[in-house]
Each structure stands twice: as structure tokens, then as C-alpha cells.
Design an enzyme around this catalytic site. Structure first.
Site, PDB file in Angstrom:
ATOM      1  N   LYS A  59    -100.272 -86.078 -10.291  1.00 15.79           N
ATOM      2  CA  LYS A  59    -100.747 -84.513  -9.449  1.00 15.79           C
ATOM      3  C   LYS A  59    -100.585 -83.246 -10.023  1.00 15.79           C
ATOM      4  CE  LYS A  59     -98.718 -81.572  -6.931  1.00 15.79           C
ATOM      5  NZ  LYS A  59     -99.383 -79.653  -7.451  1.00 15.79           N
ATOM      6  N   GLY A  99     -90.750 -80.040 -13.759  1.00 19.96           N
ATOM      7  CA  GLY A  99     -90.931 -78.584 -12.363  1.00 19.96           C
ATOM      8  C   GLY A  99     -89.582 -78.143 -12.574  1.00 19.96           C
ATOM      9  N   SER A 100     -89.228 -76.444 -11.384  1.00 18.53           N
ATOM     10  CA  SER A 100     -87.773 -76.241 -10.727  1.00 18.53           C
ATOM     11  C   SER A 100     -87.304 -77.405 -10.017  1.00 18.53           C
ATOM     12  CB  SER A 100     -88.466 -74.907 -10.006  1.00 18.53           C
ATOM     13  OG  SER A 100     -89.203 -75.780  -8.964  1.00 18.53           O
ATOM     14  N   GLY A 120     -87.797 -80.398  -7.796  1.00 16.86           N
ATOM     15  CA  GLY A 120     -86.613 -81.699  -7.865  1.00 16.86           C
ATOM     16  C   GLY A 120     -85.997 -81.854  -6.913  1.00 16.86           C
ATOM     17  N   GLU A 176     -87.440 -84.124 -14.728  1.00 16.06           N
ATOM     18  CA  GLU A 176     -87.245 -83.274 -15.943  1.00 16.06           C
ATOM     19  C   GLU A 176     -87.662 -81.597 -15.785  1.00 16.06           C
ATOM     20  OE1 GLU A 176     -86.520 -84.147 -19.129  1.00 16.06           O
ATOM     21  OE2 GLU A 176     -87.006 -85.923 -18.981  1.00 16.06           O
ATOM     22  N   CYS A 222     -89.427 -74.895 -21.128  1.00 21.01           N
ATOM     23  CA  CYS A 222     -88.391 -75.240 -20.542  1.00 21.01           C
ATOM     24  C   CYS A 222     -86.829 -75.433 -21.420  1.00 21.01           C
ATOM     25  CB  CYS A 222     -88.215 -77.056 -19.441  1.00 21.01           C
ATOM     26  SG  CYS A 222     -88.835 -78.016 -20.767  1.00 21.01           S
ATOM     27  N   GLU A 259     -82.732 -69.666 -14.969  1.00 23.21           N
ATOM     28  CA  GLU A 259     -84.021 -69.311 -15.608  1.00 23.21           C
ATOM     29  C   GLU A 259     -84.974 -68.394 -15.650  1.00 23.21           C
ATOM     30  OE1 GLU A 259     -86.461 -72.636 -15.067  1.00 23.21           O
ATOM     31  OE2 GLU A 259     -86.418 -73.806 -17.133  1.00 23.21           O
TER      32      GLU A 259
HETATM   33  P1  NAD Z   1     -92.972 -75.850  -9.803  1.00 23.79           P
HETATM   34  O1  NAD Z   1     -92.110 -76.776  -9.636  1.00 23.79           O
HETATM   35  O2  NAD Z   1     -92.856 -75.042  -9.170  1.00 23.79           O
HETATM   36  O3  NAD Z   1     -93.926 -77.103  -9.715  1.00 23.79           O
HETATM   37  C1  NAD Z   1     -94.174 -78.035 -10.515  1.00 23.79           C
HETATM   38  C2  NAD Z   1     -95.017 -78.972  -9.652  1.00 23.79           C
HETATM   39  O4  NAD Z   1     -94.340 -79.716  -9.049  1.00 23.79           O
HETATM   40  C3  NAD Z   1     -96.451 -78.460  -9.554  1.00 23.79           C
HETATM   41  O5  NAD Z   1     -96.953 -79.970  -9.719  1.00 23.79           O
HETATM   42  C4  NAD Z   1     -96.080 -78.449  -7.924  1.00 23.79           C
HETATM   43  O6  NAD Z   1     -97.142 -78.036  -7.817  1.00 23.79           O
HETATM   44  C5  NAD Z   1     -95.557 -79.383  -7.818  1.00 23.79           C
HETATM   45  N1  NAD Z   1     -94.777 -79.528  -6.302  1.00 23.79           N
HETATM   46  C6  NAD Z   1     -94.235 -77.969  -5.835  1.00 23.79           C
HETATM   47  N2  NAD Z   1     -93.964 -78.240  -4.383  1.00 23.79           N
HETATM   48  C7  NAD Z   1     -93.511 -79.287  -3.975  1.00 23.79           C
HETATM   49  C8  NAD Z   1     -93.678 -80.374  -3.244  1.00 23.79           C
HETATM   50  N3  NAD Z   1     -93.402 -79.740  -2.579  1.00 23.79           N
HETATM   51  N4  NAD Z   1     -93.671 -81.520  -2.958  1.00 23.79           N
HETATM   52  C9  NAD Z   1     -94.699 -81.953  -4.387  1.00 23.79           C
HETATM   53  N5  NAD Z   1     -94.835 -81.496  -5.124  1.00 23.79           N
HETATM   54  C10 NAD Z   1     -94.763 -79.763  -5.418  1.00 23.79           C
HETATM   55  O7  NAD Z   1     -92.461 -76.226 -11.365  1.00 23.79           O
HETATM   56  P2  NAD Z   1     -93.783 -74.726 -12.644  1.00 23.79           P
HETATM   57  O8  NAD Z   1     -93.188 -73.680 -11.927  1.00 23.79           O
HETATM   58  O9  NAD Z   1     -95.027 -75.327 -12.455  1.00 23.79           O
HETATM   59  O10 NAD Z   1     -92.745 -75.336 -13.944  1.00 23.79           O
HETATM   60  C11 NAD Z   1     -92.380 -74.303 -14.139  1.00 23.79           C
HETATM   61  C12 NAD Z   1     -90.494 -74.943 -13.870  1.00 23.79           C
HETATM   62  O11 NAD Z   1     -90.348 -76.708 -14.869  1.00 23.79           O
HETATM   63  C13 NAD Z   1     -88.889 -74.403 -14.494  1.00 23.79           C
HETATM   64  O12 NAD Z   1     -88.186 -74.429 -13.566  1.00 23.79           O
HETATM   65  C14 NAD Z   1     -89.378 -75.113 -15.777  1.00 23.79           C
HETATM   66  O13 NAD Z   1     -87.845 -75.189 -16.651  1.00 23.79           O
HETATM   67  C15 NAD Z   1     -90.160 -76.448 -15.566  1.00 23.79           C
HETATM   68  N6  NAD Z   1     -90.193 -77.428 -16.256  1.00 23.79           N
HETATM   69  C16 NAD Z   1     -89.693 -78.429 -17.214  1.00 23.79           C
HETATM   70  C17 NAD Z   1     -89.551 -78.867 -17.897  1.00 23.79           C
HETATM   71  C18 NAD Z   1     -88.955 -80.430 -18.708  1.00 23.79           C
HETATM   72  O14 NAD Z   1     -89.276 -81.377 -19.795  1.00 23.79           O
HETATM   73  N7  NAD Z   1     -87.491 -80.270 -18.327  1.00 23.79           N
HETATM   74  C19 NAD Z   1     -90.790 -79.145 -18.827  1.00 23.79           C
HETATM   75  C20 NAD Z   1     -91.825 -77.822 -18.197  1.00 23.79           C
HETATM   76  C21 NAD Z   1     -91.191 -77.168 -17.234  1.00 23.79           C
END
Ligand code: NAD
Length: 502
Positions: A192, A245-246, A250, A267, A302, A402
């Protein structure tokens, strides 16, 4: 006005997206769609289906069938290697097109296309790297513990159906970091992409199909966290969730995984420090640190080193160079070769960044430059000027949260112990950089810092080096042996050679 992105969309023939389920592309059952708004211009780029629980169920069942009955998990190593290498070749051949789609997604400038996190060459390397694991994913033969003529073996078997959830900032790379090890291990996938960066992932998925993946091995469902992501993470037929993601999402993933005890890799974010000692090449430290926070993705990375811990004796020199780099950043259309940095992904994120900048000022940090929203020609997009704070203390919100925007906080220190204490005083632990000309100090710092990756006088990701976080920066690693092993289950085989068996 920033120049329209529509001619670039039309030039590469981008049309509305579709779901990939069981080898076929099609719309969502209920016909709902999400229209993607470009972050630099506010224009509608194209739309894609919002997959609901029924669509996600179809995709997971296809992946389940492909895992339980299909050829991929049972394929010879040579076959999996051939397909993964073919994917790498296709990514290299079509790299320019993929980067253009990524620019239509999140507005990362094409001028930044050779930098690892956003480059197509790195994506190809990730597939090549994991192709190399297919015939080396071995178990062990253990010596018998209690004597006798028996043998103990371990086998690595694919974990099953993987739910891969991808963020928007480096969609191609972060899709590849999940899909390549999963496929190399023999798993099947439901991916996704983020609702803010869908089109590049869809095109990469099409190339992966073209490379010869059997139907159902890779499925892609598009849409936001709710309903699409939610349906995927809570589906009982998914064996493993792999997420970037966030922290907030997570946590939801960990909660969803409890039902059925799905395997999980996370991650998450970071608040990474750059430690700049008085004996360092301060100009390089300042240029690169400010660069990671402002160029390319405008700090929406990130591992951006957003806390610069700088020895008091060289703080002025550091600030002078960092401010100069901030002044060189240029905004606009991602297709303009003179543009070096992106807008923020959406207005919500822009408003959050501006609010945190305001909090920094209110808490007593000194603003050296930036801090404002782009005006005039830039008003159509979510641009925030490269922002530099000094006199920051580590308990201020700009040093703890962050920000995910172009904001660097300079925190002065007096000696090594103080630098380490500040570096580790964070809930995160993703990455760090140490800037010093003293190799003994570099080694001491590497051991003292609690982070998944430490760079000495610079920072360069490698596809075969494990990447991930300590503490709230995540669980597990991407890249290298730890990553591929996380897409397997370990099976122990006991071979008792008794007389009756012989
Ligand atoms: P996000 O957590 O908002 O979204 C990430 C993904 O999760 C998207 O596909 C989103 O649609 C999905 N999502 C959202 N709500 C969900 C739910 N309830 N159930 C399942 N999936 C859901 O993060 P973002 O805004 O897309 O990305 C930014 C974040 O990602 C930052 O915190 C950043 O640090 C982190 N990030 C980490 C790394 C790493 O490798 N450590 C790399 C890139 C980004």
C-alpha cells in the site's frame, strides 16, 4: 506562479491509477477515488482508487493463494534471481520515467535524482543486492549437543504474505526495501503506497510484473490509512507487516499485529544529531548538515541530522556556512533543473512546521534565517524557507520533535561528555554523524551514541548495509542479512540417526 506540472504529466502519459490484484489492473469495487494534489502547484495531477476492505480482502486472498499454491515460494533459486535481476535492469532502463513520476507525486526535484534516497539507480541496486541473497539464504548444521549420531539442521523458509506499507517521501526506495527482500525470500506481497505518493509505486509495480512475477505474487492497493491501510494491517491472512512511517501509525500496526501475532518490521522517524567537534572540517560539517535538512526533500527525511551539536569554539563558523547554504536553496517546479528542494508534502504538514518554528521562537531559540512560508511566486505551493535556529537547548520542542521540514537547530556544547549526553537525550535513535579529525574520538563517539547508523565525517547509505533504529526509531532493519532474514521463519530439523533408521 510555479510552472504547471501538467505538461510533464502528459509527456509521460500518466493516467489515473488502478489497483493491481492477482495479476490484473482494475478499479475499486465501490468506484471511490482519491485525487492527488501536487504540493508545488496545488494542481490536480491524476486520481487513483480508494481500496476498501473488500478490495483489500481480494488482494490479500490473491497473495495467500499465490503463497500457498503458486510457483513463487517453490521456485528454483535461479528463477527468483532471474526475475529480481530483470526488475533491476528495467528500473535502470526506465529510471528517468520513475523519477518523473516521483516528482509528480511528492515534488522531489529531478536535480536531486542522483542522491541515494530518491534515485532510481539506488532502487535498482536494492533489487540486485537482494537477488544475491536468494541462493545464500541458508540455515545451519549444528553439532549435536548431547553426543550421539544425530544431526540438527535449521532451514530458512518464507514468512508468507507480507503487507508492505510505504510513506510518501522516498516511495520508490522504500517500496523496494520491502518488496526486494520479501520476493527474494519467496514471500508474496500486498503493498500500500502512501496516498501522497502513489504513481511512482504503481509504475514500479508494473515493471515488476513485466519482469515475470507470477500473478498474485505482487498486489498493490491504493488509498489512505483509513479505510485501505487499516484493512490491510488487520487482515487475518497477512503473516508479516513491514512499515515505514510515523510513530503514531507504527503503534497502530503493533496493536493490529497482536491479533494473530503477525511479524512486524517498523522503520520510524528520527531526531538525529550531528556532533561537530572543534577539530573537524567545520565548513564541510555545516554544509552537509544544513544540506541534509534543506536540499532535496526539504528535511522530510527520516535520517536528516536535524540537531547540530556544535562545539562552542566553532559555533559561529558553523552558523555562517549553514546560513550560506540555506540561502542557496532554490524552490519551484521539480522539473526545473535549477530547483534544488521540494515543498512540504501537504498544507497540514506545512502548517505543523510553521507552528513548531513559532514554538521554537517562543521558547527562546534565536532564529538565524528562514522561518517563513514561501510567498509571491511560491504561494501556490507548500514552501517553507530554509530555517536555522541557534541557542537551542535540547528540551525545546524544536530539539525534541521530528519536524519533517527544513529546520536545523544548533545546540552548543563544551566537551565530549556533554555532546554524548545531548546526542542520546532523545526518544529516537535512527542515525548520527560525528565530525572530527581525531580517529580515537570518532571511535569513542561511535560506541557511545545510541543510534542504528553512525557516519564519520559524512553519511552515505548503502543497499547492503542494515538500516534501522534504536528505541522509538523502529524495530528491525532494512538492507543486508538482517532484512532478508526478517522475511523468513526459522525451522529446526532434528535428524536422530538411530539404529532402527539406518
Ligand atoms: P505516516 O505514518 O502518516 O504514513 C505512512 C503510511 O502509513 C502511508 O502509506 C499511510 O497511508 C499509512 N497509514 C496511515 N494510517 C494508517 C492506518 N491507520 N493503518 C495502516 N496504514 C496507515 O507517515 P508519512 O507521513 O507518510 O511519512 C513520514 C514519516 O515516516 C516520518 O515520521 C518519517 O520519519 C518516517 N520515515 C521513516 C523512514 C525510515 O526508514 N526510518 C524513512 C522514511 C520516512
Amino acid at each position: 506562479m510555479v510552472a504547471s506540472i501538467k505538461p510533464h504529466r502528459d509527456a509521460i502519459g500518466l493516467t489515473d491509477g488502478l489497483l493491481l490484484i492477482d495479476g490484473s489492473w482494475g478499479p475499486a469495487a465501490e468506484g471511490q477515488a482519491w485525487s492527488h494534489v501536487h504540493p508545488a502547484t496545488g494542481e490536480e495531477v491524476a486520481s487513483f482508487p480508494i481500496a476498501d476492505a473488500a478490495d483489500v480482502d481480494r488482494a490479500v486472498r490473491a497473495a495467500r493463494r499465490a503463497f500457498d499454491e503458486g510457483p513463487w515460494p517453490r521456485a528454483r533459486a535461479t528463477e527468483r534471481i532471474r526475475v529480481l535481476r530483470r526488475i533491476a535492469d528495467l528500473v535502470r532502463e526506465r529510471g528517468d520515467e520513475l523519477l518523473r513520476l516521483q516528482a509528480l507525486d511528492n515534488s522531489v526535484p529531478l536535480s536531486f535524482g542522483s542522491v541515494y534516497a530518491t534515485s532510481s539507480a539506488f532502487v535498482a541496486d536494492v533489487f540486485d543486492h537482494h537477488a544475491g541473497w536468494v541462493d545464500k539464504l541458508a540455515g545451519e548444521t549444528l553439532p549435536p549437543y548431547q553426543g550421539g549420531d544425530h544431526m540438527v539442521l535449521t532451514l530458512r523458509e518464507p514468512v508468507g504474505v507480507v503487507g508492505a506499507i510505504i510513506p510518501w517521501n522516498a516511495p520508490l526506495l522504500l517500496f523496494a526495501q520491502k518488496a526486494a527482500p520479501a520476493l527474494a525470500a519467496g514471500c508474496t506481497i500486498v503493498a500500500k503506497p502512501s496516498e501522497y505518493a502513489t504513481f511512482a509505486v504503481l509504475r514500479l509495480a508494473a515493471l515488476m510484473e513485466e519482469a515475470g512475477l507470477p500473478a498474485g505474487v505482487l498486489n498493490v492497493v491504493t488509498g489512505p490509512g483509513e479505510p485501505t491501510g487499516d484493512a490491510l494491517i488487520s487482515h487475518p491472512m497477512v503473516d508479516k507487516l513491514s512499515f515505514t512511517g510515523s510513530r503514531a501509525v507504527g503503534r497502530k500496526i503493533i496493536a493490529a499485529s497482536a491479533d494473530g501475532f503477525k511479524r512486524v518490521s517498523l522503520e520510524l522517524g528520527g531526531k538525529s544529531p550531528a556532533l561537530v567537534f572543534a577539530d573537524a572540517d567545520v565548513a564541510s560539517a555545516a554544509a552537509i548538515t544544513m544540506g541534509t535538512v534543506t536540499l532535496g526533500l526539504s528535511g522530510q527525511v527520516c535520517l536528516a541530522q536535524t540537531r547540530a551539536l556544535v562545539h562552542r569554539d566553532v559555533a559561529d563558523e558553523f552558523l555562517g556556512t549553514a546560513e550560506m547554504i540555506g540561502g542557496m536553496v532554490s524552490y519551484g517546479s521539480p522539473f526545473d533543473p535549477a530547483v534544488s528542494a521540494s515543498p512540504l508534502i501537504n498544507t497540514r504538514q506545512m502548517e505543523r512546521v510553521l507552528r513548531l518554528i513559532g514554538e521554537g521562537q517562543a521558547e527562546g531559540a534565536r532564529l538565524v534565517c528562514g522561518g517563513t512560508r514561501g510567498e509571491g511566486d511560491l504561494a501556490s505551493g507548500n514552501f517553507v524557507a530554509p530555517t536555522l535556529f541557534t541557542d537551542v537547548s535540547n528540551d525545546m520542542s524544536i530539539a525534541r520533535e521530528e519536524i519533517f521540514g527544513p529546520v536545523l537547530s544548533v545546540i552548543p556544547f563544551g566537551d565530549e561528555d556533554e555532546a554524548v549526553r545531548i546526542a542520546n537525550a532523545t526518544e529516537y535513535g535512527l542515525a548520527a554523524t560525528v565530525w572530527t579529525s581525531d580517529i580515537k574520538r570518532a571511535i569513542r563517539m561511535t560506541k557511545a551514541i545510541r543510534a542504528g547508523t553512525v557516519g564519520i565525517n559524512g553519511y552515505q547509505l548503502e543497499p547492503h548495509a542494515a538500516f534501522g533504529g534504536f528505541r522509538q526509531s523502529g524495530l528491525g532493519r532494512e538492507g543486508g542479512r538482517p532484512a532478508i532474514e526478517s522475511y523468513t521463519e526459522l525451522k529446526t530439523v532434528l535428524l536422530p540417526f538411530t539404529d532402527e533408521m539406518m
